[in-house]
Scaffold this motif. Structure first.
Motif, PDB file in Angstrom:
ATOM      1  N   GLN A   1      24.630  19.662   3.390  1.00  0.00           N
ATOM      2  CA  GLN A   1      25.725  18.720   3.591  1.00  0.00           C
ATOM      3  C   GLN A   1      25.361  17.704   4.674  1.00  0.00           C
ATOM      4  OE1 GLN A   1      29.420  20.583   3.221  1.00  0.00           O
ATOM      5  NE2 GLN A   1      30.602  18.774   3.732  1.00  0.00           N
TER       6      GLN A   1
ATOM      7  N   GLU B   1      25.238  13.654   4.543  1.00  0.00           N
ATOM      8  CA  GLU B   1      26.071  12.838   5.444  1.00  0.00           C
ATOM      9  C   GLU B   1      25.210  11.893   6.275  1.00  0.00           C
ATOM     10  OE1 GLU B   1      28.336  15.760   7.603  1.00  0.00           O
ATOM     11  OE2 GLU B   1      29.642  16.160   5.874  1.00  0.00           O
TER      12      GLU B   1
ATOM     13  N   ARG C   1      31.834  23.882  -2.346  1.00  0.00           N
ATOM     14  CA  ARG C   1      30.983  22.915  -1.642  1.00  0.00           C
ATOM     15  C   ARG C   1      30.139  22.133  -2.636  1.00  0.00           C
ATOM     16  NH1 ARG C   1      25.959  23.974  -0.367  1.00  0.00           N
ATOM     17  NH2 ARG C   1      26.291  26.201  -0.084  1.00  0.00           N
TER      18      ARG C   1
ATOM     19  N   PHE D   1      29.897  18.020  -3.903  1.00  0.00           N
ATOM     20  CA  PHE D   1      28.762  17.092  -3.984  1.00  0.00           C
ATOM     21  C   PHE D   1      28.798  16.285  -5.279  1.00  0.00           C
ATOM     22  CE2 PHE D   1      26.075  20.399  -1.512  1.00  0.00           C
ATOM     23  CZ  PHE D   1      26.487  19.896  -0.293  1.00  0.00           C
TER      24      PHE D   1
END
Length: 192
Positions: free
Chosen positions: A55, A59, A144, A148
């Motif tokens: 993640q 980011e 999660r 994405f």
């Protein structure tokens, strides 16, 4: 030249598909290895912090970061091989990266299996720390990865392989995909 990408939720069978490709002499670029290396480079535990680093990479460097880091590895292997399998796409943005770079030579394969089946497989492989060991639960991992853009990527697949039968049957399904020039299985293929 042919690049086959696999997409699927954790425990669906992407690693097994990569094993079949390797057995057929096809090199494999595992996108998860990019994340595991970055996790180690950051001094973190790949078994527990893989998702956090995946993640963070997206980011910090944009949603295509992991796919872009994989491109040089794929191109390197294409210098000596006609086909490369890319294990573990996670988003439609990553699909865009590979379609843009490889065009019609890119085939996306969605590997799918029910939650309960995937949970059993993950427990059996023992590679990832579960919730009780400081890692993520499978439900949290699914959420999660869906965040994405996993569902969007799976919806764009050229081929869907249901991994609900025996391991041998799954291997045969994958072989039928990787042994064709375009990654799309023929209606009736001769035995290998």
């Amino acid at each position: 030249m042919h690049v086959i990408g696999t997409v699927g939720l954790p425990g669906s069978g992407k690693g097994e598909a990569a094993t079949v490709a390797r057995e057929d002499g096809i090199p494999v670029v595992t996108m998860g290895d990019v994340v595991r290396q970055e996790t180690a480079d950051r001094g973190l535990d790949p078994a527990k912090d893989h998702g956090t680093v995946a993640q963070a990479l997206r980011e910090e460097n944009g949603p295509a970061a992991i796919a872009e880091r994989s491109l040089p590895m794929i191109e390197d292997r294409l210098e000596d091989h006609d086909t490369v399998l890319v294990d573990g796409l996670r988003s439609d943005v990553e699909v865009d990266v590979f379609e843009e770079r490889f065009g019609d030579a890119f085939t996306l394969v969605s590997i799918e299996a029910p939650f309960e089946t995937r949970a059993e497989r993950i427990d059996e492989r023992g590679r990832d720390a579960g919730e009780a060991d400081g890692g993520e639960s499978l439900a949290a991992r699914d959420e999660r990865e869906r965040g994405f853009g996993m569902d969007d990527a799976m919806d764009r697949a050229d081929v869907v392989v249901e991994n609900t039968d025996s391991l041998a049957a799954f291997h045969e399904s994958i072989r039928s995909v990787i042994r064709t020039d375009d990654g799309k299985p023929a209606e009736a293929e001769a035995d290998p």
